[in-house]
Design an enzyme around this catalytic site. Structure first.
Site, PDB file in Angstrom:
ATOM      1  N   HIS A 157       0.815  -0.928   0.285  1.00  0.00           N
ATOM      2  CA  HIS A 157       0.095   0.338   0.089  1.00  0.00           C
ATOM      3  C   HIS A 157       0.865   1.215   0.317  1.00  0.00           C
ATOM      4  CE1 HIS A 157      -3.080  -2.732   1.809  1.00  0.00           C
ATOM      5  NE2 HIS A 157      -4.101  -1.691   0.684  1.00  0.00           N
ATOM      6  N   LYS A 161      -0.615   4.907   4.221  1.00  0.00           N
ATOM      7  CA  LYS A 161      -1.943   3.433   5.693  1.00  0.00           C
ATOM      8  C   LYS A 161      -0.848   3.790   6.942  1.00  0.00           C
ATOM      9  CE  LYS A 161      -4.079  -0.638   4.535  1.00  0.00           C
ATOM     10  NZ  LYS A 161      -5.028   0.288   5.106  1.00  0.00           N
TER      11      LYS A 161
HETATM   12  N1  LIG Z   1     -12.349  -1.283   2.082  1.00  0.00           N
HETATM   13  C1  LIG Z   1     -12.078  -0.273   1.197  1.00  0.00           C
HETATM   14  O1  LIG Z   1     -12.446  -0.572  -0.226  1.00  0.00           O
HETATM   15  C2  LIG Z   1     -11.063   0.494   1.309  1.00  0.00           C
HETATM   16  C3  LIG Z   1     -10.251   1.024   0.007  1.00  0.00           C
HETATM   17  C4  LIG Z   1      -9.205   1.816   0.439  1.00  0.00           C
HETATM   18  C5  LIG Z   1      -9.430   2.882   1.823  1.00  0.00           C
HETATM   19  N2  LIG Z   1      -9.437   2.170   2.944  1.00  0.00           N
HETATM   20  C6  LIG Z   1      -9.568   2.533   3.776  1.00  0.00           C
HETATM   21  O2  LIG Z   1     -10.647   3.584   4.782  1.00  0.00           O
HETATM   22  C7  LIG Z   1      -9.912   4.586   4.955  1.00  0.00           C
HETATM   23  C8  LIG Z   1     -10.080   5.883   4.719  1.00  0.00           C
HETATM   24  O3  LIG Z   1      -8.918   6.108   3.517  1.00  0.00           O
HETATM   25  P1  LIG Z   1      -8.220   7.057   2.852  1.00  0.00           P
HETATM   26  O4  LIG Z   1      -7.313   6.765   1.561  1.00  0.00           O
HETATM   27  O5  LIG Z   1      -8.529   8.014   2.368  1.00  0.00           O
HETATM   28  O6  LIG Z   1      -7.528   7.677   4.041  1.00  0.00           O
HETATM   29  P2  LIG Z   1      -7.439   9.646   3.827  1.00  0.00           P
HETATM   30  O7  LIG Z   1      -6.203   9.174   4.924  1.00  0.00           O
HETATM   31  O8  LIG Z   1      -6.773   9.850   2.824  1.00  0.00           O
HETATM   32  O9  LIG Z   1      -8.860   9.954   4.903  1.00  0.00           O
HETATM   33  C9  LIG Z   1      -9.029   9.835   5.871  1.00  0.00           C
HETATM   34  C10 LIG Z   1      -9.669  10.854   5.745  1.00  0.00           C
HETATM   35  O10 LIG Z   1     -10.018  10.816   7.096  1.00  0.00           O
HETATM   36  C11 LIG Z   1     -10.666  12.233   7.849  1.00  0.00           C
HETATM   37  N3  LIG Z   1     -10.783  11.228   9.702  1.00  0.00           N
HETATM   38  C12 LIG Z   1     -10.065  11.377  10.232  1.00  0.00           C
HETATM   39  N4  LIG Z   1     -10.248  10.822  11.564  1.00  0.00           N
HETATM   40  C13 LIG Z   1     -11.981  11.484  11.758  1.00  0.00           C
HETATM   41  C14 LIG Z   1     -12.956  11.500  12.179  1.00  0.00           C
HETATM   42  N5  LIG Z   1     -12.812  11.021  13.311  1.00  0.00           N
HETATM   43  N6  LIG Z   1     -14.010  12.284  11.661  1.00  0.00           N
HETATM   44  C15 LIG Z   1     -14.308  12.380  10.096  1.00  0.00           C
HETATM   45  N7  LIG Z   1     -13.024  12.818   9.815  1.00  0.00           N
HETATM   46  C16 LIG Z   1     -12.251  12.124   9.515  1.00  0.00           C
HETATM   47  C17 LIG Z   1      -9.389  12.456   8.410  1.00  0.00           C
HETATM   48  O11 LIG Z   1      -9.499  14.233   8.098  1.00  0.00           O
HETATM   49  C18 LIG Z   1      -8.964  12.711   6.487  1.00  0.00           C
HETATM   50  O12 LIG Z   1      -8.955  13.454   5.725  1.00  0.00           O
HETATM   51  C19 LIG Z   1      -9.034   3.578   5.736  1.00  0.00           C
HETATM   52  O13 LIG Z   1      -8.772   3.092   6.600  1.00  0.00           O
HETATM   53  C20 LIG Z   1      -8.204   2.726   4.165  1.00  0.00           C
HETATM   54  O14 LIG Z   1      -7.282   1.528   5.425  1.00  0.00           O
HETATM   55  C21 LIG Z   1     -10.535   0.918   2.142  1.00  0.00           C
HETATM   56  O1  LIG Z   2      -5.698   2.771   0.540  1.00  0.00           O
HETATM   57  C1  LIG Z   2      -5.477   1.810   2.034  1.00  0.00           C
HETATM   58  O2  LIG Z   2      -5.370   2.239   2.843  1.00  0.00           O
HETATM   59  C2  LIG Z   2      -6.968   0.947   1.588  1.00  0.00           C
HETATM   60  N1  LIG Z   2      -6.493  -0.442   2.450  1.00  0.00           N
HETATM   61  C3  LIG Z   2      -7.625  -1.207   2.443  1.00  0.00           C
HETATM   62  C4  LIG Z   2      -7.049  -2.447   2.595  1.00  0.00           C
HETATM   63  O3  LIG Z   2      -6.714  -2.175   4.308  1.00  0.00           O
HETATM   64  O4  LIG Z   2      -6.812  -3.644   2.692  1.00  0.00           O
HETATM   65  C5  LIG Z   2      -8.102  -1.318   1.118  1.00  0.00           C
HETATM   66  C6  LIG Z   2      -6.979  -1.282  -0.251  1.00  0.00           C
HETATM   67  C7  LIG Z   2      -6.960   0.450   0.252  1.00  0.00           C
END
Ligand SMILES: NC(=O)c1ccc[n+]([C@@H]2O[C@H](COP(=O)([O-])OP(=O)(O)OC[C@H]3O[C@@H](n4cnc5c(N)ncnc54)[C@H](O)[C@@H]3O)[C@@H](O)[C@H]2O)c1
Ligand SMILES: O=C(O)C1=N[C@H](C(=O)O)CCC1
Length: 268
Positions: A157, A161
Site C-alpha cells: 500500500h 496507510k
Molecule cells: N474498504 C476499501 O475498499 C478501502 C479502500 C481504500 C481505503 N480504505 C480505508 O479507508 C480509510 C480511509 O482511507 P483514505 O485513503 O481515504 O485515507 P485518507 O487519510 O486520505 O482520509 C481519511 C480522512 O478521514 C478523516 N478523519 C479522520 N478521523 C476522522 C473523524 N473522527 N471524523 C471525520 N473524519 C475523520 C481525515 O481527516 C482524512 O481526511 C482507511 O482506513 C483505509 O484503510 C478502504
Molecule cells: O488505501 C488503503 O488504506 C486501503 N486499504 C484497504 C485495506 O486495508 O485492505 C483496501 C485497499 C486500500
C-alpha cells in the site's frame, strides 16, 4: 416505479476515499447526501471545502451531533481505524445503517459489532475491500488454499496507510482459515535473525506488509507445493475502482438486519 431515495452521511470527506465517495453519491440518482462528518470545518458547507462540489451540504465535526440533527439511512465511514470503530458504534446506537470501509478491525471487534447489530436488528456492512477484482482474488485464493495449504500473503500500500496488515490481507487469511486446517509453515527449526523477517503470522499463514509512496493497493497470494507455485495477484491503480462496491453495499445494507463482514457475502 422509482427507487426509494437512500439518505446518506459520509465521514471523512476530505480524504482520498471520502472525495471519491462524495462524487459517487452525488451522481447517483437515488442517493441523497445529507451531511458530512469531518475532523474540523463544523458549521461550514461542503462547497467551502477544497476540491468539493458546489453543494449546500452541512459539515459536522462530531458524529453524535450529526446523527442527532440530520435524518439519514446510511453512514459511509472512510476515516481511520479508531474513528471508524467509534462511528460504527454511534450509527448502530442511533439506528443508521453503517457501511464501513475503514480498516483496522480485530476479529473480536467484528464479533462484538455483529452481536450489537443482531440485537438491534439493523443492517451493517464492514468491507475491507470494495474492489470487485480484490474480492475475486480473495475467493480464488480461498479455492486454491484447499489444495495448496502453504501460503504467504504479500500486500503493498501507499505509505500513508495507518494499519498493518491491511484489512484485505486479514480478510483473505480469514477466508482461507475457513477451508484449511491450521498449519505451521516453513522449516520447524527456522529462526528469525532479523525481527519481522518472516512477517506476521495468522493461523500459520505469513503476512508481509509493504508501504511505499507511489503504490495504491496491491496484494499477491503465493501458494506453494512440491515442484510448483501459484500466484494470485490484484492491483488497484485508481480509487474509483472501489466505488461500484460502495454503491452496492449502500443499496444492500438497506435490506439487511445483521452485520455482513466482506463484500463477497453480498455477491451472488
Ligand atoms: N474498504 C476499501 O475498499 C478501502 C479502500 C481504500 C481505503 N480504505 C480505508 O479507508 C480509510 C480511509 O482511507 P483514505 O485513503 O481515504 O485515507 P485518507 O487519510 O486520505 O482520509 C481519511 C480522512 O478521514 C478523516 N478523519 C479522520 N478521523 C476522522 C473523524 N473522527 N471524523 C471525520 N473524519 C475523520 C481525515 O481527516 C482524512 O481526511 C482507511 O482506513 C483505509 O484503510 C478502504
Ligand atoms: O488505501 C488503503 O488504506 C486501503 N486499504 C484497504 C485495506 O486495508 O485492505 C483496501 C485497499 C486500500
Amino acid at each position: 416505479m422509482s427507487e426509494q431515495t437512500i439518505r446518506i452521511i459520509i465521514a471523512g470527506p476530505r480524504g482520498k476515499m471520502g472525495k471519491e465517495a462524495i462524487k459517487m453519491v452525488t451522481s447517483t440518482e437515488h442517493f441523497s447526501l445529507q451531511a458530512v462528518v469531518d475532523t474540523k470545518n463544523a458549521g461550514k458547507k461542503l462547497s467551502d471545502l477544497e476540491d468539493q462540489p458546489n453543494l449546500d451540504i452541512p459539515v459536522y465535526d462530531d458524529m453524535v451531533a450529526c446523527v442527532s440533527e440530520v435524518e439519514a439511512d446510511v453512514l459511509i465511514d472512510l476515516t481511520k481505524p479508531d474513528s471508524g470503530k467509534k462511528h460504527l458504534q454511534i450509527a448502530l446506537e442511533y439506528g443508521l445503517r453503517p457501511v464501513i470501509g475503514t480498516t483496522g478491525f480485530t476479529d473480536q471487534e467484528i464479533a462484538d459489532y455483529s452481536r450489537t447489530a443482531e440485537e438491534k436488528e439493523i443492517g451493517a456492512v464492514i468491507a475491507p475491500n470494495f474492489a470487485i477484482g480484490a474480492i475475486l482474488m480473495m475467493k480464488f485464493s480461498q479455492m486454491a488454499a484447499k489444495y495448496m495449504p502453504d501460503i504467504e500473503i504479500i500486500e503493498q500500500h501507499h505509505d500513508q496507510k495507518l494499519d498493518a496488515p491491511s484489512g484485505t490481507a486479514m480478510k483473505t487469511a480469514h477466508m482461507i482459515k475457513e477451508v484449511r486446517s491450521n498449519k505451521r509453515q516453513g522449516h520447524p527449526d527456522e529462526t528469525e535473525d532479523l525481527q519481522g523477517a518472516r512477517g506476521g503470522e495468522y493461523d500459520g499463514i505469513r503476512i508481509h506488509s509493504v508501504r511505499l509512496p507511489g503504490r495504491v493497493a496491491h496484494q499477491e497470494v503465493l501458494l506453494g507445493t512440491t515442484g510448483q507455485t501459484l500466484s494470485i495477484k490484484h492491483d488497484t491503480i485508481d480509487r474509483s475502482a472501489f466505488m461500484p462496491g460502495v454503491k452496492m453495499a449502500v443499496e444492500t445494507v438497506m435490506k439487511l438486519d445483521t452485520l455482513v463482514y466482506g463484500l463477497e457475502n453480498l455477491m451472488e
